[in-house]
Design a protein around this motif. Structure first.
Motif, short mmCIF file in Angstrom:
data_model
loop_
_atom_site.label_atom_id
_atom_site.label_comp_id
_atom_site.label_asym_id
_atom_site.label_seq_id
_atom_site.Cartn_x
_atom_site.Cartn_y
_atom_site.Cartn_z
N ALA A 33 0.85 -1.19 0.00
CA ALA A 33 0.00 0.00 0.00
C ALA A 33 0.88 1.24 0.00
O ALA A 33 2.06 1.20 0.39
CB ALA A 33 -0.92 0.01 1.21
N GLY A 34 0.32 2.34 -0.43
CA GLY A 34 1.06 3.60 -0.46
C GLY A 34 0.11 4.77 -0.62
O GLY A 34 -1.10 4.63 -0.45
N SER A 70 0.27 5.51 10.24
CA SER A 70 -1.11 5.93 10.00
C SER A 70 -1.72 5.20 8.81
O SER A 70 -2.92 4.90 8.80
CB SER A 70 -1.17 7.45 9.77
OG SER A 70 -0.79 8.15 10.93
N THR A 71 -0.90 4.90 7.81
CA THR A 71 -1.40 4.18 6.65
C THR A 71 -1.89 2.79 7.05
O THR A 71 -2.91 2.31 6.54
CB THR A 71 -0.32 4.07 5.57
OG1 THR A 71 0.04 5.39 5.14
CG2 THR A 71 -0.81 3.27 4.36
N ILE A 72 -1.19 2.14 7.97
CA ILE A 72 -1.62 0.82 8.44
C ILE A 72 -2.99 0.93 9.11
O ILE A 72 -3.89 0.11 8.87
CB ILE A 72 -0.58 0.21 9.38
CG1 ILE A 72 0.71 -0.09 8.61
CG2 ILE A 72 -1.12 -1.05 10.05
CD1 ILE A 72 1.84 -0.58 9.48
N LEU A 73 -3.17 1.93 9.94
CA LEU A 73 -4.48 2.11 10.58
C LEU A 73 -5.56 2.40 9.53
O LEU A 73 -6.68 1.88 9.63
CB LEU A 73 -4.41 3.24 11.60
CG LEU A 73 -3.43 3.06 12.76
CD1 LEU A 73 -3.59 4.20 13.76
CD2 LEU A 73 -3.62 1.73 13.45
N LYS A 74 -5.23 3.19 8.53
CA LYS A 74 -6.19 3.49 7.48
C LYS A 74 -6.57 2.24 6.68
O LYS A 74 -7.70 2.12 6.19
CB LYS A 74 -5.65 4.57 6.54
CG LYS A 74 -5.59 5.96 7.18
CD LYS A 74 -5.01 6.98 6.22
CE LYS A 74 -4.98 8.36 6.86
NZ LYS A 74 -4.40 9.39 5.95
N LEU A 75 -5.62 1.32 6.54
CA LEU A 75 -5.94 0.05 5.89
C LEU A 75 -7.02 -0.69 6.68
O LEU A 75 -7.91 -1.32 6.10
CB LEU A 75 -4.70 -0.83 5.80
CG LEU A 75 -3.68 -0.49 4.71
CD1 LEU A 75 -2.36 -1.21 4.98
CD2 LEU A 75 -4.21 -0.88 3.32
N LEU A 76 -6.96 -0.59 8.01
CA LEU A 76 -7.90 -1.33 8.84
C LEU A 76 -9.29 -0.73 8.82
O LEU A 76 -10.28 -1.47 8.91
CB LEU A 76 -7.37 -1.42 10.28
CG LEU A 76 -6.08 -2.22 10.44
CD1 LEU A 76 -5.62 -2.22 11.88
CD2 LEU A 76 -6.25 -3.65 9.94
N TYR A 77 -9.41 0.60 8.70
CA TYR A 77 -10.77 1.15 8.57
C TYR A 77 -11.10 1.47 7.12
O TYR A 77 -12.06 2.14 6.80
CB TYR A 77 -11.03 2.32 9.52
CG TYR A 77 -10.16 3.55 9.44
CD1 TYR A 77 -10.45 4.58 8.57
CD2 TYR A 77 -9.09 3.72 10.31
CE1 TYR A 77 -9.69 5.74 8.53
CE2 TYR A 77 -8.31 4.87 10.30
CZ TYR A 77 -8.62 5.88 9.41
OH TYR A 77 -7.86 7.04 9.38
N ARG A 88 -8.29 -8.00 6.65
CA ARG A 88 -9.56 -8.45 7.22
C ARG A 88 -9.69 -7.92 8.63
O ARG A 88 -8.77 -8.01 9.43
CB ARG A 88 -9.65 -9.98 7.25
CG ARG A 88 -10.98 -10.49 7.83
CD ARG A 88 -11.04 -12.00 7.92
NE ARG A 88 -10.00 -12.55 8.77
CZ ARG A 88 -10.04 -12.55 10.11
NH1 ARG A 88 -11.07 -12.00 10.74
NH2 ARG A 88 -9.05 -13.09 10.80
N VAL A 89 -10.86 -7.37 8.95
CA VAL A 89 -11.21 -6.95 10.29
C VAL A 89 -12.56 -7.57 10.62
O VAL A 89 -13.58 -7.22 10.01
CB VAL A 89 -11.29 -5.42 10.42
CG1 VAL A 89 -11.63 -5.03 11.86
CG2 VAL A 89 -9.98 -4.77 9.99
N GLY A 90 -12.57 -8.52 11.54
CA GLY A 90 -13.80 -9.26 11.81
C GLY A 90 -14.27 -9.94 10.54
O GLY A 90 -13.51 -10.61 9.85
N PRO A 91 -15.54 -9.75 10.16
CA PRO A 91 -16.05 -10.40 8.96
C PRO A 91 -15.81 -9.61 7.67
O PRO A 91 -16.22 -10.04 6.60
CB PRO A 91 -17.55 -10.50 9.24
CG PRO A 91 -17.83 -9.31 10.10
CD PRO A 91 -16.60 -9.10 10.95
#
Length: 251
Positions: A33-34, A70-77, A88-91
């Motif tokens: 990602a970038g 911050s990019t890693i956190l943005k990947l999660l939301y 993947r976060v939950g389902p």
């Protein structure tokens, strides 16, 4: 919903031989990602990133400013989508989640930012209540839950104060109350103590650790190694686009 994610194991019964292990709450597999910088150039943040986080776990993401935390956190939301690999976060998975489903993903998350991002023309109570209104809550439930969230972070007495009337520590407590009011399974904290002096930073960190011990998974991005050593937990250093687990005592 994924039963492997949404059903808690029966802690009173011993695990049977060969029983399947519970899936992690968070999984990032081989992600690249970038982002595009102001000059229009593509900046690669991660090239082969992998991460898992279990239900109720606490972990730090460390690295210098601009390293990509911050990019890693943005990947999660799912504000940033991977160029390849899987998040993947939950389902919710990055390869199958539709844009209309992203708000549903974010309802299972709480997010705390360094710069607070409170609505300046609204009180602490109204900022927290706004998060409930956004998920369709109305009436008495909003008032009860918003006031309870403020009380839990030690801000019940400042419910009517606007951001300009609150200290930095009080504003961050209001942000945490807003993040927790919908009972998230995962709390993402992006440099939550970055604008606070050390004494107030310690108070906020103690609050975040308390939230985690009550069962909410916590992933916190920080470059404050003092806090990581004072409140040790699993620590992941972002090095050249990959995460390496390190001993907090070695920092």
């Amino acid at each position: 919903m994924d039963p492997a994610v949404d059903s808690a194991p029966d802690s009173s019964a011993p695990p049977s031989a060969g029983a399947p292990r519970e899936r992690p709450l968070v999984e990032i597999r081989n992600v690249a990602a970038g982002y595009t910088d102001p000059n229009g150039s593509r900046v690669e943040v991660t090239s082969d990133l992998s991460l898992t986080l279990n239900r109720g776990e606490m972990a730090y993401l460390i690295g210098p400013t601009g390293s990509g935390k911050s990019t890693i956190l943005k990947l999660l939301y799912m504000d940033v989508m991977p160029e390849y690999g899987l998040v993947r976060v939950g389902p919710y998975q990055s390869d199958t989640t539709k844009p209309n489903d992203i708000p549903l993903l974010r309802r299972m998350l709480g997010i705390v930012f360094q710069d607070f991002q409170l609505l300046p023309d609204r009180s602490a109570y109204e900022n927290v209540a706004f998060a409930l209104y956004a998920t369709g809550k109305r009436g008495k439930e909003v008032k009860e839950r918003a006031l309870q969230a403020l009380s839990e972070v030690g801000l019940g007495h400042r419910a009517k104060a606007r951001p300009s009337e609150m200290s930095g520590g009080e504003q961050q407590r209001a942000c945490i109350a807003r993040a927790l009011v919908n009972h998230p399974r995962l709390l993402l904290a992006d440099e939550p103590t970055g604008n606070l002096d050390p004494r107030v930073a310690d108070e906020i960190q103690k609050l975040l650790v308390k939230v985690n011990r009550q069962g909410t998974a916590l992933l916190m991005a920080t470059h404050d190694y003092r806090l990581v050593k004072a409140f040790p937990a699993r620590t992941l250093a972002l090095v050249r686009g990959r995460l390496i687990e390190v001993d907090p005592a070695s920092l």
